[in-house]
Design a protein around this motif. Structure first.
Motif, PDB file in Angstrom:
ATOM      1  N   PHE A 101       0.868  -1.181   0.000  1.00 39.45           N
ATOM      2  CA  PHE A 101       0.000   0.000   0.000  1.00 39.45           C
ATOM      3  C   PHE A 101       0.902   1.227   0.000  1.00 39.45           C
ATOM      4  O   PHE A 101       1.704   1.415   0.912  1.00 39.45           O
ATOM      5  N   VAL A 102       0.783   2.057  -1.030  1.00 37.22           N
ATOM      6  CA  VAL A 102       1.653   3.228  -1.185  1.00 37.22           C
ATOM      7  C   VAL A 102       0.880   4.493  -0.814  1.00 37.22           C
ATOM      8  O   VAL A 102      -0.200   4.749  -1.352  1.00 37.22           O
ATOM      9  N   ALA A 103       1.457   5.270   0.087  1.00 35.76           N
ATOM     10  CA  ALA A 103       0.836   6.527   0.513  1.00 35.76           C
ATOM     11  C   ALA A 103       1.852   7.658   0.400  1.00 35.76           C
ATOM     12  O   ALA A 103       2.980   7.550   0.886  1.00 35.76           O
ATOM     13  N   LEU A 110      -8.530  15.570  -0.658  1.00 34.29           N
ATOM     14  CA  LEU A 110      -8.924  14.250  -0.166  1.00 34.29           C
ATOM     15  C   LEU A 110      -7.832  13.550   0.664  1.00 34.29           C
ATOM     16  O   LEU A 110      -7.914  12.348   0.907  1.00 34.29           O
ATOM     17  N   ALA A 111      -6.816  14.300   1.086  1.00 34.88           N
ATOM     18  CA  ALA A 111      -5.799  13.713   1.962  1.00 34.88           C
ATOM     19  C   ALA A 111      -6.443  13.343   3.300  1.00 34.88           C
ATOM     20  O   ALA A 111      -7.363  14.011   3.775  1.00 34.88           O
ATOM     21  N   VAL A 112      -5.958  12.268   3.887  1.00 33.51           N
ATOM     22  CA  VAL A 112      -6.420  11.802   5.191  1.00 33.51           C
ATOM     23  C   VAL A 112      -5.437  12.322   6.240  1.00 33.51           C
ATOM     24  O   VAL A 112      -4.223  12.187   6.066  1.00 33.51           O
ATOM     25  N   SER A 118      -5.921   4.697   9.280  1.00 35.59           N
ATOM     26  CA  SER A 118      -5.927   3.382   9.922  1.00 35.59           C
ATOM     27  C   SER A 118      -5.067   2.413   9.125  1.00 35.59           C
ATOM     28  O   SER A 118      -5.019   2.486   7.895  1.00 35.59           O
ATOM     29  N   VAL A 119      -4.421   1.507   9.822  1.00 35.03           N
ATOM     30  CA  VAL A 119      -3.598   0.492   9.163  1.00 35.03           C
ATOM     31  C   VAL A 119      -4.264  -0.874   9.280  1.00 35.03           C
ATOM     32  O   VAL A 119      -5.097  -1.096  10.154  1.00 35.03           O
ATOM     33  N   ALA A 146      -3.155   6.259  -1.315  1.00 39.62           N
ATOM     34  CA  ALA A 146      -3.711   7.246  -0.383  1.00 39.62           C
ATOM     35  C   ALA A 146      -2.732   8.398  -0.270  1.00 39.62           C
ATOM     36  O   ALA A 146      -1.557   8.276  -0.615  1.00 39.62           O
ATOM     37  N   VAL A 147      -3.250   9.513   0.218  1.00 39.21           N
ATOM     38  CA  VAL A 147      -2.410  10.658   0.558  1.00 39.21           C
ATOM     39  C   VAL A 147      -2.671  10.950   2.031  1.00 39.21           C
ATOM     40  O   VAL A 147      -3.817  11.054   2.465  1.00 39.21           O
ATOM     41  N   ILE A 148      -1.585  11.048   2.768  1.00 42.33           N
ATOM     42  CA  ILE A 148      -1.669  11.307   4.207  1.00 42.33           C
ATOM     43  C   ILE A 148      -1.079  12.687   4.474  1.00 42.33           C
ATOM     44  O   ILE A 148       0.000  13.021   3.990  1.00 42.33           O
TER      45      ILE A 148
END
Length: 180
Positions: A101-103, A110-112, A118-119, A146-148
């Motif tokens: 999973f690449v973040a 829409l970044a979290v 959560s992992v 995802a973008v964090i």
């Protein structure tokens, strides 16, 4: 003496060979065009502290051996597995094809928020950190699962790359360990 500081010899740390043989945190760091060799060395040291599985050094990111990396890595470049890759997109695609999973760590639509991310214990996570001025390349952000975003509450809108790595790696380390 109350709260006597411990000497390095009292810390009971593992050596580089023991590190290499130890169970790693399912976490990979991707450095995308990092300019500062001191930042790169700091990332190695943080990766060592939290048993990160691997670091990918991409684009213009310098690689060991280099005295300025060594200055801040303090030998962690010898314990943490790393690989250089010219093309960060090839690394992202390869890892995603392997089920990683690449973040991207970036400020984006829409970044979290990191505290809300959560992992899942069965996944390995790769986190992408970008250039000190331009951040993570848009094409990498777009390709990410995802973008964090690291929540920030002051007047500035960014943190130093090595600080960002420390904050994110610590947060994900705690979450991944508590999931076990």
């Amino acid at each position: 003496m109350k709260n006597r500081k411990l000497k390095n010899s009292e810390l009971d740390r593992i050596n580089a060979e023991e590190y290499k043989a130890s169970e790693k945190t399912p976490l990979i760091i991707i450095l995308d065009n990092i300019r500062s060799l001191n930042n790169i060395g700091s990332v190695f040291r943080t990766a060592d502290a939290f048993l990160v599985k691997k670091i990918y050094l991409c684009g213009i990111t310098a690689k060991p051996p280099h005295k300025d990396i060594q200055k801040t890595a303090l030998g962690a470049q010898d314990s943490v597995e790393w690989e250089y890759a010219e093309n960060v997109m090839e690394v992202v695609s390869k890892l995603q094809n392997e089920g990683v999973f690449v973040a991207s760590i970036e400020q984006a639509e829409l970044a979290v928020n990191l505290n809300d991310f959560s992992v899942q214990k069965e996944l390995t996570y790769a986190i992408v950190f970008g250039n000190e001025v331009k951040g993570v390349q848009q094409k990498v952000v777009t390709a990410s699962d995802a973008v964090i975003e690291i929540p920030q509450f002051g007047t500035k809108h960014s943190l130093n790359i090595s600080v960002s790595v420390g904050v994110v790696v610590w947060d994900l380390f705690v979450k991944l360990r508590s999931e076990k």
